[in-house]
Design a protein around this motif. Sequence first.
Motif, PDB file in Angstrom:
ATOM      1  N   PHE A   7      24.710  46.504  40.384  1.00  0.00           N
ATOM      2  CA  PHE A   7      25.706  47.286  39.699  1.00  0.00           C
ATOM      3  C   PHE A   7      26.090  48.518  40.600  1.00  0.00           C
ATOM      4  O   PHE A   7      27.383  48.744  40.960  1.00  0.00           O
ATOM      5  N   LEU A   8      24.860  49.316  40.988  1.00  0.00           N
ATOM      6  CA  LEU A   8      25.336  50.322  41.738  1.00  0.00           C
ATOM      7  C   LEU A   8      25.729  50.004  43.147  1.00  0.00           C
ATOM      8  O   LEU A   8      26.749  50.830  43.593  1.00  0.00           O
ATOM      9  N   GLY A   9      25.240  49.006  43.745  1.00  0.00           N
ATOM     10  CA  GLY A   9      25.745  48.481  45.076  1.00  0.00           C
ATOM     11  C   GLY A   9      27.095  48.100  45.132  1.00  0.00           C
ATOM     12  O   GLY A   9      27.851  48.205  45.781  1.00  0.00           O
ATOM     13  N   SER A  10      27.635  47.538  43.952  1.00  0.00           N
ATOM     14  CA  SER A  10      28.925  46.968  43.747  1.00  0.00           C
ATOM     15  C   SER A  10      29.840  48.148  43.757  1.00  0.00           C
ATOM     16  O   SER A  10      30.793  48.155  44.260  1.00  0.00           O
ATOM     17  N   ALA A  11      29.418  49.081  42.767  1.00  0.00           N
ATOM     18  CA  ALA A  11      30.417  50.153  42.739  1.00  0.00           C
ATOM     19  C   ALA A  11      30.351  51.217  43.984  1.00  0.00           C
ATOM     20  O   ALA A  11      31.696  51.575  44.268  1.00  0.00           O
ATOM     21  N   LEU A  12      29.367  51.229  44.533  1.00  0.00           N
ATOM     22  CA  LEU A  12      29.345  51.847  46.151  1.00  0.00           C
ATOM     23  C   LEU A  12      30.151  51.250  46.949  1.00  0.00           C
ATOM     24  O   LEU A  12      31.082  51.792  47.638  1.00  0.00           O
ATOM     25  N   LEU A  13      30.085  50.010  47.242  1.00  0.00           N
ATOM     26  CA  LEU A  13      30.797  49.196  48.293  1.00  0.00           C
ATOM     27  C   LEU A  13      32.197  48.979  47.909  1.00  0.00           C
ATOM     28  O   LEU A  13      32.920  49.276  48.738  1.00  0.00           O
ATOM     29  N   HIS A  14      32.316  48.961  46.477  1.00  0.00           N
ATOM     30  CA  HIS A  14      33.824  48.868  45.978  1.00  0.00           C
ATOM     31  C   HIS A  14      34.611  49.988  46.370  1.00  0.00           C
ATOM     32  O   HIS A  14      35.742  50.115  46.865  1.00  0.00           O
ATOM     33  N   THR A  15      33.910  51.171  46.451  1.00  0.00           N
ATOM     34  CA  THR A  15      34.518  52.762  46.506  1.00  0.00           C
ATOM     35  C   THR A  15      34.506  52.649  48.272  1.00  0.00           C
ATOM     36  O   THR A  15      35.910  53.287  48.517  1.00  0.00           O
ATOM     37  N   ILE A  16      33.480  52.581  48.895  1.00  0.00           N
ATOM     38  CA  ILE A  16      33.676  52.831  50.330  1.00  0.00           C
ATOM     39  C   ILE A  16      34.420  51.597  51.245  1.00  0.00           C
ATOM     40  O   ILE A  16      34.848  52.152  52.424  1.00  0.00           O
ATOM     41  N   TRP A  17      34.469  50.537  50.754  1.00  0.00           N
ATOM     42  CA  TRP A  17      35.306  49.512  51.377  1.00  0.00           C
ATOM     43  C   TRP A  17      36.617  49.071  50.878  1.00  0.00           C
ATOM     44  O   TRP A  17      37.266  48.065  51.064  1.00  0.00           O
ATOM     45  N   GLN A  18      37.078  49.838  49.774  1.00  0.00           N
ATOM     46  CA  GLN A  18      38.115  49.532  49.030  1.00  0.00           C
ATOM     47  C   GLN A  18      39.373  49.361  49.890  1.00  0.00           C
ATOM     48  O   GLN A  18      40.174  48.408  49.481  1.00  0.00           O
ATOM     49  N   PHE A  19      39.532  49.809  50.979  1.00  0.00           N
ATOM     50  CA  PHE A  19      40.716  49.775  52.071  1.00  0.00           C
ATOM     51  C   PHE A  19      40.325  48.929  53.357  1.00  0.00           C
ATOM     52  O   PHE A  19      41.080  48.974  54.198  1.00  0.00           O
ATOM     53  N   SER A  20      39.104  48.176  53.305  1.00  0.00           N
ATOM     54  CA  SER A  20      38.718  47.515  54.546  1.00  0.00           C
ATOM     55  C   SER A  20      39.445  46.125  54.626  1.00  0.00           C
ATOM     56  O   SER A  20      39.671  45.510  53.604  1.00  0.00           O
ATOM     57  N   ASP A  21      39.242  45.677  55.831  1.00  0.00           N
ATOM     58  CA  ASP A  21      39.685  44.349  56.011  1.00  0.00           C
ATOM     59  C   ASP A  21      38.637  43.449  56.432  1.00  0.00           C
ATOM     60  O   ASP A  21      37.674  43.882  56.729  1.00  0.00           O
ATOM     61  N   GLY A  22      39.055  42.232  56.882  1.00  0.00           N
ATOM     62  CA  GLY A  22      37.947  41.316  57.298  1.00  0.00           C
ATOM     63  C   GLY A  22      36.861  40.841  56.417  1.00  0.00           C
ATOM     64  O   GLY A  22      37.171  40.940  55.305  1.00  0.00           O
ATOM     65  N   TRP A  23      35.682  40.758  57.169  1.00  0.00           N
ATOM     66  CA  TRP A  23      34.604  40.385  56.195  1.00  0.00           C
ATOM     67  C   TRP A  23      34.216  41.271  55.113  1.00  0.00           C
ATOM     68  O   TRP A  23      33.748  40.998  54.027  1.00  0.00           O
ATOM     69  N   ARG A  24      34.413  42.541  55.276  1.00  0.00           N
ATOM     70  CA  ARG A  24      34.287  43.569  54.254  1.00  0.00           C
ATOM     71  C   ARG A  24      34.938  43.309  53.017  1.00  0.00           C
ATOM     72  O   ARG A  24      34.442  43.499  52.171  1.00  0.00           O
ATOM     73  N   LYS A  25      36.066  43.019  53.401  1.00  0.00           N
ATOM     74  CA  LYS A  25      37.159  42.504  52.102  1.00  0.00           C
ATOM     75  C   LYS A  25      36.493  41.529  51.434  1.00  0.00           C
ATOM     76  O   LYS A  25      36.691  41.379  50.189  1.00  0.00           O
ATOM     77  N   LEU A  26      36.046  40.346  52.296  1.00  0.00           N
ATOM     78  CA  LEU A  26      35.670  39.137  51.415  1.00  0.00           C
ATOM     79  C   LEU A  26      34.398  39.742  50.732  1.00  0.00           C
ATOM     80  O   LEU A  26      34.068  39.102  49.622  1.00  0.00           O
ATOM     81  N   ILE A  68      33.621  42.353  49.328  1.00  0.00           N
ATOM     82  CA  ILE A  68      33.620  43.262  48.028  1.00  0.00           C
ATOM     83  C   ILE A  68      34.315  42.254  46.890  1.00  0.00           C
ATOM     84  O   ILE A  68      34.543  42.475  45.975  1.00  0.00           O
ATOM     85  N   ALA A  69      35.190  41.131  47.348  1.00  0.00           N
ATOM     86  CA  ALA A  69      36.029  40.452  46.606  1.00  0.00           C
ATOM     87  C   ALA A  69      34.782  39.555  45.789  1.00  0.00           C
ATOM     88  O   ALA A  69      35.234  38.993  44.629  1.00  0.00           O
ATOM     89  N   ALA A  70      33.726  39.238  46.602  1.00  0.00           N
ATOM     90  CA  ALA A  70      32.738  38.285  45.866  1.00  0.00           C
ATOM     91  C   ALA A  70      31.839  39.216  44.895  1.00  0.00           C
ATOM     92  O   ALA A  70      31.260  38.546  44.219  1.00  0.00           O
ATOM     93  N   LEU A  71      31.857  40.680  45.159  1.00  0.00           N
ATOM     94  CA  LEU A  71      30.963  41.365  44.380  1.00  0.00           C
ATOM     95  C   LEU A  71      31.272  41.428  42.830  1.00  0.00           C
ATOM     96  O   LEU A  71      32.762  41.404  42.631  1.00  0.00           O
ATOM     97  N   PRO A  72      30.560  41.931  41.949  1.00  0.00           N
ATOM     98  CA  PRO A  72      30.871  42.086  40.498  1.00  0.00           C
ATOM     99  C   PRO A  72      32.408  43.262  40.542  1.00  0.00           C
ATOM    100  O   PRO A  72      32.096  44.289  41.134  1.00  0.00           O
ATOM    101  N   PRO A  73      33.324  42.923  40.005  1.00  0.00           N
ATOM    102  CA  PRO A  73      34.660  43.607  40.245  1.00  0.00           C
ATOM    103  C   PRO A  73      34.526  44.812  39.118  1.00  0.00           C
ATOM    104  O   PRO A  73      35.614  45.124  38.199  1.00  0.00           O
ATOM    105  N   LEU A  74      33.594  45.755  39.334  1.00  0.00           N
ATOM    106  CA  LEU A  74      33.438  46.727  38.173  1.00  0.00           C
ATOM    107  C   LEU A  74      34.339  47.856  38.709  1.00  0.00           C
ATOM    108  O   LEU A  74      34.443  48.567  37.675  1.00  0.00           O
ATOM    109  N   ASN A  75      34.923  47.847  39.766  1.00  0.00           N
ATOM    110  CA  ASN A  75      35.948  48.755  40.113  1.00  0.00           C
ATOM    111  C   ASN A  75      37.080  48.671  39.202  1.00  0.00           C
ATOM    112  O   ASN A  75      37.927  49.834  39.076  1.00  0.00           O
ATOM    113  N   LYS A  76      37.291  47.656  38.603  1.00  0.00           N
ATOM    114  CA  LYS A  76      38.608  47.650  37.609  1.00  0.00           C
ATOM    115  C   LYS A  76      38.406  48.423  36.394  1.00  0.00           C
ATOM    116  O   LYS A  76      39.284  48.433  35.384  1.00  0.00           O
TER     117      LYS A  76
END
Lengths: 237, 303
Positions: A165-184, A186-194
């Motif tokens: 949960f914490l890892g997802s929240a954190l990665l969604h925050t820091i990589w929210q505007f990233s591209d490439g593999w980072r985008k993939l 965070i797309a696979a992580l629980p969509p808790l940012n929503k």
Amino acid sequence: MSDNLRRYALWQMRDFGRDRAIALLIIGLALGFTFVSPVKMMQVQITETSAKQLIMVSLQQIVYICAFVALNGIVSNDRKQGYYRFLFSKPVSIPAYYAQQFVIYFVGFMIVMAALLGLFAFLVYPLSPVAPLTYCAIVYLSLGGIAFFISSLFRFDWPILAGVFLGSALLHTIWQFSDGWRKLVIAALPPLNKFSSMLGTLLDKGTVETNDLLWLLGYSLLFFLAGLFVLRRRPIA
Amino acid sequence: MIEFNSATKVYRSLLGRSVTAVEEFSLQVAEGEVLGIAGPNGAGKSTLISLLLGYLRPTGGSVTIEGRDPRSYVEKNGIGYLSELVTINPNWTAESALARFATLAAIPPADKRGRVEAVIAQLGLEEHRAKKVKALSKGNLQRLGLAQSLLRDEKVVILDEPTHGLDPVWTQKFRDIVDGLRRPGRTILIASHNLDELQRVADRVAIIDKGRLQRLVQTGYDQTAETAGTYRMAVVSGAEKMKEIFPAAVDIGGGEFDIPITNLAELNAAIAKAIAAGVMLASFVPSRSVLEQQFREAVGEKN
């Protein structure tokens, strides 16, 4: 669902009341107090707008933590403590037992949240509980499937659950505007940012973004089904 | 009824290490039979039982109950099971624990109260019914565990160390309970370290060690029963004649002699001979029971 298991639901509800509901109430009251008391101390008139803002700020924290407390160990506790030995020597399906427990805990969680919101309405401002309760239900159901899956796999599920949960929240925050593999990733992580935008929309308009809701619940449902599969295929001992 | 067919269970760790708990175990247990399972600590008894309840799956071979996968059998019929560790939520009361298990055991609501009362009375738990599980003594907890296994009239009953923690009175009563459980269609498995107990209640005893079936011992006596071993004879008078009648007898003092015997006929002839010679016998017992003898031979003296 067999008759014996259906009848056992009352005992599961009793367990929730004793083992979790009291803890949830204490956590909810303690956290709620930290948000509400500064506002009360300022002795300002609380309006509908400020009450909604208060709910916005406090409920996001409270629901998240309470859902975590309600869900952790939902399967693994019985394995850790060895309670499964007697429970499942009876004519009962293990996946069905825990699926029912998930539903019972959901009902219990909603009752506790309703009680906390009732207190808010009584002590702070008489706000309609429908939108906040809808949000509570969405959070529980969205986190629930993931928690259920992790609990069915691991005996010590809560650190993993907290990490996810914490890892997802954190990665969604820091990589929210990233591209490439980072985008993939965070797309696979629980969509808790929503969750963050959802409560505001619910309180203001009484609706939620359908795509977000479907994504959250679909993601959770997938893991819930995976959890049931694990319980069916993997030995419980 | 129950069939182990080359059942093997290997535990593997994430680091690749493996431990074989049960290996190539084959055994059939018939309906109406009481089978004892004996073995030293770590022999694989509890793993066997977990395989039978479907709590574990064999990594090789198969385990079936009435021809079905164990988990599927249990989910349909249930099993009367007492685990070695009686693990019941410590915050439940004894009575509520039984009521819960009775609900899960699919006892009809109209009969539930009566069944719970019956097992409470049978296991002498009347004065402990309102106590929380955490407040029960070891013996009472064991009786509660036994009570929940007897709630329903199951076709398969598995008792893992059932007399563990019971006082002598309840150990004796346990034998009566097992006698009462015997019926033609029911299969009972009892795992125990107590060989004397198994000798009394079981029809056959499977001796296991290192996960393998070492011996299958018939506990009853008949013409062909294995009786080889040392018998201890206590005499009230005529002790001086013992050495003459039994040249191999060892006088251990106090009117007691250890006499090696090889078969049942020799045993009876020896007793007749002693009585005919005017020896007054007080007792004549195996210095080790047949089962104990077999157990020691099967698993070695180190155990």
